[in-house]
Design an enzyme around this catalytic site. Structure first.
Site, PDB file in Angstrom:
ATOM      1  CE  LYS A   1      58.045   2.582  68.289  1.00  0.00           C
ATOM      2  NZ  LYS A   1      59.455   2.273  67.954  1.00  0.00           N
TER       3      LYS A   1
ATOM      4  NE  ARG B   1      66.786   4.663  65.188  1.00  0.00           N
ATOM      5  CZ  ARG B   1      65.571   4.170  65.108  1.00  0.00           C
ATOM      6  NH1 ARG B   1      64.738   4.647  64.201  1.00  0.00           N
ATOM      7  NH2 ARG B   1      65.146   3.217  65.905  1.00  0.00           N
TER       8      ARG B   1
ATOM      9  CE1 TYR C   1      39.965  24.455  48.115  1.00  0.00           C
ATOM     10  CE2 TYR C   1      40.178  22.418  49.370  1.00  0.00           C
ATOM     11  CZ  TYR C   1      39.722  23.728  49.262  1.00  0.00           C
ATOM     12  OH  TYR C   1      39.023  24.290  50.290  1.00  0.00           O
TER      13      TYR C   1
ATOM     14  CG  MET D   1      41.129  20.534  57.170  1.00  0.00           C
ATOM     15  SD  MET D   1      40.978  22.156  57.917  1.00  0.00           S
ATOM     16  CE  MET D   1      42.539  22.890  57.497  1.00  0.00           C
TER      17      MET D   1
END
Ligand SMILES: *Cc1c(COP(=O)(O)O)cnc(C)c1O
Length: 368
Positions: free
Chosen positions: A35, A130, A260, A308
């Site tokens: 998956k 679930r 940053y 990024m």
């Protein structure tokens, strides 16, 4: 020249890890769980390494179609079953086995026109809450299914919530065993953690292994129960390497800040390298200063924020590193070095699963 970052998929590692699953549950057949596009590895890229499986388990119909297109004639299992009636037509056409976990899926089957009856996996909610029928409703669902001409074999299935943790599988095993005692059919229970930790041998181990195991994460070379075990501890090999290069170097003076918000401040003179890999490549943005990384196969750490397109790394342990030096974000480095994806994931507060699934489309991938 393309940006110097790439991922490698290690075919031999996939095959090795699949053999490990067989070793752990020698009496069982093995679903390779593919998956999420083979946990980010790419179904087409992983296929060669996993073609020794007894079947492929996945969620998306388009992924099932892709596995058939690769030439796979054996079993394919839809782990969440069908979402709407027309999915059943594709199941008939592609010969897909599918999970049945709620009443509406039985209704759909009852209304489905097919010449070839379907093999279904009837899922029990044995405690995870679930998917699946509660133990008290399980036999009723089984009876209803077995009365349908659209259904031939019914496999009994459940999924463990804490096979990788302190809870283990005992309570869910007991619920499953009690509710299925008199039911015929094959059984499938175990994910990677249950397969590695509890399957094998006679008695309880054989019940946990059952007829089909469903290993996912272990096949990709990550330890389901890290840090209790690491991949090497389970004799698993990393199936994915993410590597990039240094594209800039900086010499810092005490007080200089990096990236940053200046999240890292140099306390002494030091050299850092700038790596062509950022969160847009799938590297976790939340990975803090100190996350392990290899430069030229030497272990060091990230410093400052992940941005990024770049991260910055401490070159103190690798004084010889220059522009173009190889940086291993996870997987195999030069000279036999290794950085476990689980270690990086843990530093970022997540699990190997999430990192491999998040490998970004913009990263070129080769199969080795
Ligand atoms: C994803 C999944 C697995 C595989 O789990 P791993 O922890 O990756 O081994 C097995 N069974 C089901 C139902 C799943 O959804």
């Amino acid at each position: 020249m393309p940006r110097p970052i790439e991922a490698l998929i290690h075919t031999e590692a996939l095959a090795h890890n699949l053999r490990r699953a067989r070793q752990a549950a020698p009496q069982s057949r093995v679903w390779a769980v593919v998956k999420a596009d083979a946990y980010g590895h790419g179904i087409e890229r992983a296929y060669a390494g996993l073609s020794g499986a007894d079947g492929f388990a996945l969620l998306d119909l388009d992924e099932a179609q892709r596995v058939r297109t690769l030439g796979w004639r054996g079993p394919i299992l839809l782990l969440e079953g069908c979402f709407e009636p027309r999915d059943l037509e594709l199941c008939s056409r592609l010969d897909l086995w599918h999970t049945v976990h709620h009443e509406a899926q039985i209704d759909m089957l009852a209304a489905h026109k097919t010449n070839a009856p379907h093999r279904v996996f009837l899922k029990m909610n044995s405690g995870m809450n679930r998917l699946g029928f509660r133990p008290s409703a399980y036999r009723g669902a089984w009876q209803r299914l077995s009365g349908l001409t659209q259904v031939d074999e019914i496999t009994l299935m459940t999924h463990f919530a804490d096979a990788d943790g302190p809870g283990g599988v005992a309570a869910q095993m007991a619920a499953f065993e009690a509710a299925t005692r008199e039911l015929p059919g094959e059984r499938s229970l175990s994910n990677s953690a249950a397969t590695l930790r509890f399957a094998g041998g006679q008695g309880e181990g054989a019940l946990v292994a059952a007829d089909w195991v469903r290993p996912g994460i272990m096949v990709y070379g990550s330890a389901p129960d890290y840090p209790a075990h690491d991949a090497a501890g389970w004799v698993l090999q990393p199936a994915m390497t993410l590597r990039a290069k240094l594209i800039a170097l900086q010499s810092l003076q005490p007080g200089d800040r990096v990236g940053y918000s200046g999240a890292f401040t140099a306390e002494a003179p030091m050299r850092i390298g700038v790596v062509a890999c950022g969160y847009a490549d799938g590297y976790p943005r939340v990975a803090p200063t100190g996350t392990p990384v290899l430069v030229n196969g030497v272990r060091t750490r990230t410093v400052g924020r992940v941005s990024m397109d770049m991260i910055t790394v401490d070159l103190t342990p690798v004084p010889e590193a220059t522009l173009g030096a190889e940086v291993t974000l996870w997987g195999r480095g030069p000279n036999g070095s290794l950085l476990g994806i689980d270690e990086v994931a843990r530093s970022a507060g997540t699990v190997g699963y999430e990192l491999m699934c998040a490998l970004a489309r913009r990263v070129p991938v080769s199969v080795v």
